[in-house]
Design an enzyme around this catalytic site. Structure first.
Site: not given
Ligand code: NAD
Ligand code: TYD
Length: 348
Positions: A156, A152, A127-129
């Site tokens: 990561k 988080y 992630t970019d975070e």
């Molecule tokens: P998500 O939370 O929607 O899904 C995560 C999946 O991992 C789920 O299906 C869960 O069952 C599985 N999981 C969790 N713990 C596990 C374990 N111990 N063993 C096996 N499976 C397990 O996640 P996402 O949003 O699809 O993100 C996927 C990846 O992309 C992550 O690594 C996340 O850090 C990265 N990512 C997410 C975002 C975003 O905006 N969602 C952005 C950039 C990177």
């Molecule tokens: P989120 O979707 O949790 O992603 P991330 O924190 O990983 O960027 O949140 C996106 C933005 O929205 C973040 O600035 C937090 C804000 N946010 C709210 O204002 N209210 C909410 O209920 C949630 C879940 C997020």
């Protein structure tokens, strides 16, 4: 092997790979935590090249068995705990899955790919975070120093470091990509966009944290999946790639756009959903701004987002409105407790 099959990003990556590469055998491993939902891949589960395995990346013995039985050649690692607010409530869950789970996978790949590393790839999705928080200007590039600020992002960042350390120390062929915020169909309603779509449908308050001026760079999940496909097939071992949409939105502007689109689609009076906006107590350690410079993958591979934000958001809303049963299913039971514990102390 693709880990974490049922999360939002993973389900789109799997669907793309299963359909586009019928000659690949895809082993799909997921522990099915609260964020994993088998309904997300119903349309591909009968395909011959797709095999779901329920298992936890914390179980090193199980991983060893899978690698041996299935002769895993490549890993795309997405399984993770991924929600910042949950990481603030229980950081250790993030340490276990994101750090120890990743190291378990690295150890298993190292063991089985021992003398033959050139033919394999460990592709770690991040992630970019990990880069921390930006001021009003500037972008994260591939060489920006890590500065994680939430449990988080710290977990990561640690997993990214381990992947690079295994590449340097043991010559494990590895690539890392760091992506901005995703949105799209199948998103569990705890992150901003799916949560607010759900609340607008239900006419519940929309809890905007702090002053609402926090900025995120949003990418449609299908575009993230296509970037992962590109990097998996064309990326250079040992490299890092940033993925983003060049699509920055202040939270409050995004929420107002979402409200306007949903008023139209739900046949509500203009401005009705905006009335639900409620400013609430801020997230502790809230990162002010994320913005990715994704020019490296554009220049090297010609990859860029395929849809505008308005198109992607509109498609996403349509998906939720067409899948009310899915939404109902994932927002019953444990979700209610989660929502209560997360939002009751935010003055909502
Ligand atoms: P998500 O939370 O929607 O899904 C995560 C999946 O991992 C789920 O299906 C869960 O069952 C599985 N999981 C969790 N713990 C596990 C374990 N111990 N063993 C096996 N499976 C397990 O996640 P996402 O949003 O699809 O993100 C996927 C990846 O992309 C992550 O690594 C996340 O850090 C990265 N990512 C997410 C975002 C975003 O905006 N969602 C952005 C950039 C990177
Ligand atoms: P989120 O979707 O949790 O992603 P991330 O924190 O990983 O960027 O949140 C996106 C933005 O929205 C973040 O600035 C937090 C804000 N946010 C709210 O204002 N209210 C909410 O209920 C949630 C879940 C997020």
């Amino acid at each position: 092997m693709i880990t974490g099959s049922e999360g939002i990003i993973v389900s789109h990556v799997i669907r793309l790979f299963v359909i586009k590469y019928p000659n690949y055998t895809i082993i799909n491993l997921d522990a099915l935590t609260y964020a994993g939902n088998l309904e997300n891949l119903k349309d591909v589960e009968q395909q011959k090249n797709y095999h779901f395995v329920k298992g936890n990346i914390l179980d090193a013995i199980f991983l060893d068995q899978i690698f041996q039985q299935q002769q895993i050649t490549d890993v795309i690692h997405l399984a993770a705990e991924s929600h910042v607010d949950r990481s603030i409530l229980s950081p250790l869950d993030f340490v276990y899955t994101n750090i120890i789970g990743t190291v378990n996978l690295l150890n298993t790949a190292k063991k089985y790919w021992g003398g033959n590393k050139g033919q394999h790839l460990f592709y770690h999705i991040s992630t970019d975070e990990v880069f921390g928080s930006l001021g009003d200007t500037g972008f994260f590039t591939e060489t920006t120093a890590y500065d994680p600020r939430s449990p988080y992002s710290a977990s990561k960042a640690s997993s990214d470091h381990f992947v690079r350390a295994y590449h340097e120390t043991y010559h494990l062929p590895a690539i890392v990509s760091n992506c901005s915020n995703n949105y799209g169909p199948n998103h569990f309603p705890e992150k901003l966009i799916p949560l607010f779509i759900h609340n607008i449908i239900e006419k519940k308050p929309l809890p905007v944290y702090g002053d609402g001026l926090y900025t995120r760079d949003w990418l449609y999940v299908k575009d993230h999946a296509s970037a992962i496909d590109t990097i998996f097939h064309h990326g250079k071992v040992g490299e890092t790639y940033n993925i983003g949409g060049f699509n920055e939105w202040k939270n409050i502007d995004l929420v107002k756009l979402l409200c306007a689109l949903m008023d139209q689609k739900l046949g509500r009076t203009k401005g009705e959903s905006e009335q639900l906006i409620t400013y609430v107590k801020d997230r502790p350690g809230h990162d002010r701004r994320y913005a990715i410079d994704a020019s490296k993958i554009k220049e090297q591979f010609g990859w860029e987002p395929s849809v505008t934000f308005e198109e992607g958001l509109s498609e996403t809303i349509d998906w939720y409105l067409d899948n009310t049963e899915w939404l109902k299913h994932v927002t019953t039971g444990a979700y209610q407790q989660y929502y209560e514990s997360m939002y009751s102390n935010r003055d909502i």
